[in-house]
Each structure stands twice: as structure tokens, then as C-alpha cells.
Write an enzyme that holds these catalytic residues in place. Structure first.
Site, short mmCIF file in Angstrom:
data_model
loop_
_atom_site.label_atom_id
_atom_site.label_comp_id
_atom_site.label_asym_id
_atom_site.label_seq_id
_atom_site.Cartn_x
_atom_site.Cartn_y
_atom_site.Cartn_z
N HIS A 128 -62.31 14.33 56.74
CA HIS A 128 -63.72 14.02 56.94
C HIS A 128 -63.95 12.60 57.46
O HIS A 128 -63.24 11.66 57.10
CB HIS A 128 -64.48 14.21 55.62
N ASP A 129 -64.93 12.47 58.35
CA ASP A 129 -65.39 11.19 58.88
C ASP A 129 -64.35 10.46 59.72
O ASP A 129 -64.50 9.26 60.00
CB ASP A 129 -65.86 10.27 57.74
N GLY A 146 -59.56 10.45 54.80
CA GLY A 146 -60.88 10.30 55.38
C GLY A 146 -61.09 8.94 56.03
O GLY A 146 -60.43 7.96 55.72
#
Length: 283
Positions: A128-129, A146
Site C-alpha cells: 500500500h501507498d 508500505g
């Protein structure tokens, strides 16, 4: 010209594609794929088979997803509460077998981004991200936490592991089976069980048209920043940074490295390998 351009999508009858998904022209969706309601698929994308695309995810024109890839699923973040975060895959990127790419989080940037013309090889994970620039190559079995940021044209070799919030600079090289716990400077080359800076990515520089005189200047600047043990001046790193910035103010690639070092960082910089650098591919 692509023979599929302008044609209606081809969707295998075994696939489940939401009626709310936006599907471009010339798209091919093979057997046993699933496409969620908030997905946007650009022209001439191909989902070969057994591909899952979910969340607020956009696949740019010409993206190819191989079997058993998963793009835009919920992040593996215990703070995530189902917020409508996103995932964006740039045009002409190829995603090979068993790759997982998760959408962003509300506590992060809210978006996982992969640039144009990337290649993500089998069994790799983009968390994520994360943000990957243009032309990045991720080799088999690479995993990242992340919020990782990878610059354009970087190369991450097989089975490397990138700690969350790490930055990998433009055209940097991360060696295989390498654990990266801190930032890698642009054009840097790191190796080892725990990544250590061993030189610059000379092969990429030569292959991408950087002239020998510029490579020689980069080598000199690099040695000034990271002197070999036998020739260490004793100056602290900040003093060396200031010296190099003054001496190489007109060298755009050296300034790029210095600006990267000066930028905010969660993880600090990868340490330099003790002893002599590995510079055999230099000019």
C-alpha cells in the site's frame, strides 16, 4: 498500429466483470477474471486469465496482467477500515504471474502508483501507498513494505526486500537477495544481506547515453562523498556534501544525488560498504 484499437472489449464468459466498471476499447479479459465496480480499464489492456482487479483501480492503456495477479485489493494494514483508496497502474506496464499490488491507505497517500513502462516479475509484492516511477524493473520474488518510493529506471533484483518508507533513487540498482533498510541514492548500487552502497550503477549510465566525461565527473564526485578508507580525509559527511555541491554545481546528475540526500527521509541513507568500493564497471 494495434489491431485491437477501437474494437469492442472481448470478455470471456467465465469472467465476472461489474456492469459499473469502465472498460476501454480493444480490451481482452480472459477466463476466470474478476473486475470490480470501481475499476477503470484503459484501451488495449489484456487480463490473460485468473486476474483480480478491485477497488478504485485504474489500468492504463496497454497494461498486461498475467495469470493469478491481484491488483487493487485491500492493503495489509491493520489500520485500514475500508476507505475508498486507490491504485493506478501506468500505461504499457507488464505485471507477471502471482504479483500482488495493494491499494493505498487513508493514513498514507491514499494511492498506490506504478508508472508507465514498468515490468513487475513473478511473485513480487507492491504494498500500500508505494510509488514506482517510469521504467522500473522489479525482478522475481521482490517484496516491499508500505510507502516505498522507487525512482524512474531503478532495477530491483530477485528476492530483494525493501523496508517500509524506503526511497530508491533514480536509476539505482538493488542487488539480489538484498535487504534494504535505508534510502539508496540516485544511480547508487547496493549489495549484501543488509544493503551496503558499493558504487554507482555504471552499467545503466553507459547504456543510457551518459558521456564518458560526465561519468568520470560522477565518479570523482562519488569518491569525494564516499572516500575509500585508505584515502579518507576525516571530514564529516556534511562537510563533504558542501564541498561536492560547490565543486559540482553544474553537474545535473550529481546535484540530483545531493538533492536526494538533502530531502526528508524516514529511514536515513544506506551505509557504505567498509573497505574498497566495487567500481570495476566505471569509466
Amino acid at each position: 498500429m494495434d489491431e485491437r484499437r477501437g474494437k469492442s472489449p472481448e470478455i470471456h464468459p467465465s469472467s465476472i466483470v461489474s456492469s459499473h466498471a469502465r472498460i476501454g476499447s480493444g480490451v481482452r479479459i480472459g477466463p476466470w477474471c474478476t473486475v470490480g465496480p470501481d475499476v477503470v480499464i484503459g484501451d488495449n489492456v489484456e487480463l490473460i486469465s485468473h486476474v483480480v482487479v478491485d477497488g478504485h483501480t485504474t489500468l492504463g492503456e496497454g497494461v498486461v496482467c498475467y495469470p493469478f495477479t491481484s491488483v487493487g485489493m485491500a492493503p495489509q494494514d491493520l489500520k485500514y477500515r475500508g476507505e475508498p483508496t486507490g491504485c493506478n497502474i501506468g500505461a504499457r506496464t507488464t505485471i507477471r504471474e502471482n504479483v500482488t499490488i495493494h491499494r493505498g491507505t487513508a493514513t498514507g497517500t491514499g494511492m498506490t502508483r506504478i508508472g508507465e513502462d514498468c515490468l513487475i516479475m513473478a511473485n513480487s509484492h507492491v504494498a500500500h501507498d508505494c510509488t514506482l516511477g517510469r521504467g522500473v524493473i522489479i525482478v522475481n520474488n521482490v517484496v516491499m513494505g508500505g510507502h516505498v518510493v522507487i525512482g524512474d529506471d531503478a532495477r530491483i533484483m530477485g528476492a530483494a526486500a525493501l523496508h517500509q518508507f524506503v526511497r530508491i533513487g533514480h536509476a539505482a540498482l538493488v542487488g539480489g537477495v538484498c535487504g534494504v533498510e535505508a534510502d539508496v541514492i540516485p544511480y547508487g548500487s547496493v549489495l549484501g544481506n543488509r544493503a551496503r552502497l558499493v558504487g554507482l550503477h555504471w552499467i545503466w549510465l553507459r547504456r543510457n547515453g551518459v558521456m564518458p566525461d560526465e561519468i568520470r565527473r560522477m565518479r570523482q564526485a562519488f569518491r569525494a562523498l564516499y572516500p575509500k578508507v585508505a584515502h579518507a580525509t576525516g571530514a564529516v559527511f556534511q562537510d563533504r556534501l558542501e564541498h561536492v555541491r560547490k565543486a559540482y554545481a553544474d553537474d545535473a546528475r550529481v546535484v540530483e544525488i545531493l538533492d536526494f540526500i538533502a530531502a526528508p527521509s524516514h529511514r536515513g541513507l544506506v551505509r557504505v560498504q567498509s573497505g574498497d568500493m566495487i567500481e570495476s564497471d566505471g569509466a
